[in-house]
Design a protein around this motif. Structure first.
Motif, mmCIF file in Angstrom:
data_model
loop_
_atom_site.group_PDB
_atom_site.id
_atom_site.type_symbol
_atom_site.label_atom_id
_atom_site.label_comp_id
_atom_site.label_asym_id
_atom_site.label_seq_id
_atom_site.Cartn_x
_atom_site.Cartn_y
_atom_site.Cartn_z
ATOM 1 N N VAL A 241 -7.025 -6.221 -7.235
ATOM 2 C CA VAL A 241 -6.422 -5.290 -6.326
ATOM 3 C C VAL A 241 -5.731 -4.014 -7.114
ATOM 4 O O VAL A 241 -5.633 -4.258 -8.314
ATOM 5 C CB VAL A 241 -5.357 -5.741 -5.488
ATOM 6 N N SER A 242 -5.371 -3.115 -6.661
ATOM 7 C CA SER A 242 -4.603 -2.017 -7.466
ATOM 8 C C SER A 242 -3.285 -1.661 -6.880
ATOM 9 O O SER A 242 -2.873 -0.738 -7.156
ATOM 10 C CB SER A 242 -5.670 -0.569 -7.557
ATOM 11 N N LEU A 243 -2.863 -2.499 -5.613
ATOM 12 C CA LEU A 243 -1.731 -2.293 -5.177
ATOM 13 C C LEU A 243 -0.510 -2.174 -6.340
ATOM 14 O O LEU A 243 -0.264 -2.822 -7.147
ATOM 15 C CB LEU A 243 -1.168 -3.543 -4.207
ATOM 16 N N ARG A 244 0.283 -1.035 -5.838
ATOM 17 C CA ARG A 244 1.467 -0.944 -6.815
ATOM 18 C C ARG A 244 2.732 -1.894 -6.188
ATOM 19 O O ARG A 244 2.855 -2.346 -5.369
ATOM 20 C CB ARG A 244 1.962 0.766 -6.697
ATOM 21 N N ALA A 245 3.754 -1.903 -7.046
ATOM 22 C CA ALA A 245 4.774 -3.042 -6.675
ATOM 23 C C ALA A 245 6.079 -2.497 -6.894
ATOM 24 O O ALA A 245 6.371 -1.544 -7.580
ATOM 25 C CB ALA A 245 4.613 -4.341 -7.638
ATOM 26 N N LYS A 246 7.067 -3.189 -6.131
ATOM 27 C CA LYS A 246 8.586 -2.729 -6.452
ATOM 28 C C LYS A 246 9.002 -4.043 -7.010
ATOM 29 O O LYS A 246 9.053 -5.194 -6.476
ATOM 30 C CB LYS A 246 9.233 -2.481 -5.053
ATOM 31 N N VAL A 247 9.900 -4.108 -8.074
ATOM 32 C CA VAL A 247 10.347 -5.116 -8.808
ATOM 33 C C VAL A 247 12.060 -5.275 -8.807
ATOM 34 O O VAL A 247 12.429 -4.150 -9.284
ATOM 35 C CB VAL A 247 9.825 -5.311 -10.327
ATOM 36 N N LYS B 34 0.923 -1.252 0.272
ATOM 37 C CA LYS B 34 0.111 -0.024 -0.046
ATOM 38 C C LYS B 34 0.826 1.434 -0.029
ATOM 39 O O LYS B 34 0.567 2.112 -0.537
ATOM 40 C CB LYS B 34 -0.910 0.128 1.398
ATOM 41 N N GLU B 35 2.125 1.112 0.563
ATOM 42 C CA GLU B 35 3.014 2.243 0.668
ATOM 43 C C GLU B 35 3.570 2.856 -0.714
ATOM 44 O O GLU B 35 4.196 3.710 -0.770
ATOM 45 C CB GLU B 35 4.199 1.801 1.525
ATOM 46 N N PHE B 36 3.520 1.800 -1.641
ATOM 47 C CA PHE B 36 4.038 2.187 -2.846
ATOM 48 C C PHE B 36 3.227 3.040 -3.835
ATOM 49 O O PHE B 36 1.865 2.621 -3.961
ATOM 50 C CB PHE B 36 4.770 1.323 -3.973
ATOM 51 N N THR B 37 3.335 4.342 -4.384
ATOM 52 C CA THR B 37 2.395 5.217 -5.003
ATOM 53 C C THR B 37 2.497 4.786 -6.447
ATOM 54 O O THR B 37 1.738 5.145 -7.227
ATOM 55 C CB THR B 37 2.732 6.544 -4.855
ATOM 56 N N SER B 38 3.652 4.379 -6.857
ATOM 57 C CA SER B 38 3.778 3.829 -8.476
ATOM 58 C C SER B 38 4.703 2.366 -8.440
ATOM 59 O O SER B 38 5.271 2.023 -7.437
ATOM 60 C CB SER B 38 4.537 4.986 -9.225
ATOM 61 N N ASP B 39 4.707 1.747 -9.593
ATOM 62 C CA ASP B 39 5.486 0.769 -9.714
ATOM 63 C C ASP B 39 6.935 1.173 -9.780
ATOM 64 O O ASP B 39 7.274 2.018 -10.619
ATOM 65 C CB ASP B 39 5.139 -0.112 -11.138
ATOM 66 N N GLN B 40 7.776 0.424 -9.185
ATOM 67 C CA GLN B 40 9.245 0.837 -9.061
ATOM 68 C C GLN B 40 10.103 -0.651 -9.809
ATOM 69 O O GLN B 40 9.789 -1.692 -9.381
ATOM 70 C CB GLN B 40 9.893 1.121 -7.934
ATOM 71 N N VAL B 41 10.899 -0.037 -10.643
ATOM 72 C CA VAL B 41 11.641 -1.493 -11.616
ATOM 73 C C VAL B 41 12.992 -1.007 -11.387
ATOM 74 O O VAL B 41 13.508 -0.261 -11.791
ATOM 75 C CB VAL B 41 11.065 -1.766 -13.041
ATOM 76 N N GLU B 42 14.038 -1.972 -10.838
ATOM 77 C CA GLU B 42 15.189 -2.058 -10.804
ATOM 78 C C GLU B 42 15.804 -3.161 -11.377
ATOM 79 O O GLU B 42 15.588 -4.311 -11.118
ATOM 80 C CB GLU B 42 15.616 -2.044 -9.193
#
Ligand code: DP6
Length: 322
Positions: free
Chosen positions: A85-91, A49-57
């Motif tokens: 769901v609409s949760l954003r992710a860290k990849v 829930k804390e991520f506001t957008s998808d982050q890709v590393e």
């Protein structure tokens, strides 16, 4: 809501080149591949829930192409939609081999992303469902989901187009001596290349002649006979690259080091070494031989001018959680 998966790159014995549906990535022909033990992607996906957008590393990547981030994010959308769901992710993702130089970086990448992402979201998907989803991310990725030696069925609908294991990785001690002649990223992506395939006058004849090569590859695998498999995969690679070179715009993935490697393989074979080549969408060349010959093949490959790295791969299991 976090999971890590590993997925192998795969080398196509029968190539996927040309789509009948661009968006769904439905191929115009069936393809056959082997998963590679030492060329793989490891990906961790975390939803919060804390991520506001998808982050890709991408580990080690100098800069990230925004298009590439978008492609990952779109794939996550497919998983989010399934879960509702609409949760954003860290990849966070890491390859054991150079990205985007025709070692199916998108295949292992999208297979690992699919497995890690679906588990992180708590979706419980079958191998077939994972393969279908991975395919929509990148066609060849569907073949990195099942184990060992794999066939991707063409299919007329999305549900029908998935890959399954023909034989497990332990079935045959075949090796892919991967010869890296260029670790820089390729200029034209395979996605762009597929789009131009119909422009080649040879494309129709490629499709017409494929079933014979598919049968030979299947027979070679069934009998574990490199004398049957090898010539068929070489013929297939040359055939696909002839189509690529005659598309508009023309695609020349080979470099002089690729060509030198081809000549070397033919010479070594004349000297009695049983080794055959195949090449995907890039300049790197895959030397297929039995395990007993892999070290000799690798040592010889290292002496070719322009070769940067040589990696001996065994057949590998498909995408899995770690
Ligand atoms: C030449 O799977 O990279 O390596 O579906 O557009 O992502 P997209 O294409 P991609 O194409 C791979 C083509 C190939 C042959 C093969 O792996 O079968």
């Amino acid at each position: 809501m976090k999971a890590t998966a590993v997925a192998p790159a795969n080398i196509a014995f029968i190539k996927y080149w040309g789509k009948k549906d661009e968006a769904l990535r439905l191929p115009l022909n069936a393809s056959i591949s082997m998963n590679l033990s030492e060329a793989y992607t490891k990906t961790t996906v975390e939803f919060s829930k804390e991520f506001t957008s998808d982050q890709v590393e991408f580990f080690d990547a100098k800069s990230l192409d925004p298009q590439e981030i978008l492609r990952v994010s779109k794939h996550l959308d497919r998983l989010r939609e399934m879960k509702g769901v609409s949760l954003r992710a860290k990849v966070a993702t890491k390859n054991t081999f150079p990205k985007s130089s025709g070692i199916a970086s998108s295949a292992s990448g999208f297979a690992a992303l699919t497995v890690a992402g679906s588990v992180a979201l708590g979706l419980s998907l079958s191998e077939k469902e994972l393969s279908i989803l991975a395919r929509i991310g990148s066609g060849s990725a569907c073949r990195s989901v099942p184990d060992g030696f794999v066939e991707w069925k063409t299919g007329d609908t999305s549900e029908e187009s998935y890959a399954y294991s023909l034989y497990p990785s332990s079935y045959w001690d075949l090796c892919d001596v991967l010869v890296i002649v260029a670790s820089s990223e390729k200029k034209i992506s395979s996605t762009k290349g597929h789009e131009a395939v119909q422009a080649s006058l040879f494309f129709h004849s490629r499709l017409m002649s494929l079933s014979e090569r598919i049968e030979r590859v299947k027979e070679g695998l069934k009998k574990r006979d490199l004398g049957i498999l090898g010539p068929a995969i070489e013929k297939e690679a040359i055939n696909m690259h002839a189509v690529m070179m005659t598309q508009t715009p023309a695609l020349f993935y080979w470099t002089s080091a690729t060509m030198d490697s081809i000549h070397a393989v033919i010479r070594w074979r004349e000297e009695g070494l049983q080794v055959y080549f195949t090449i995907d969408a890039g300049p790197n060349i895959h030397l297929i031989c039995e395990a007993k010959d892999a070290k000799v093949v690798a040592q010889k490959a290292e002496t070719i001018h322009g070769v940067e790295q040589v990696i001996i791969n065994k057949p590998a299991r498909g995408a899995h959680l770690v």
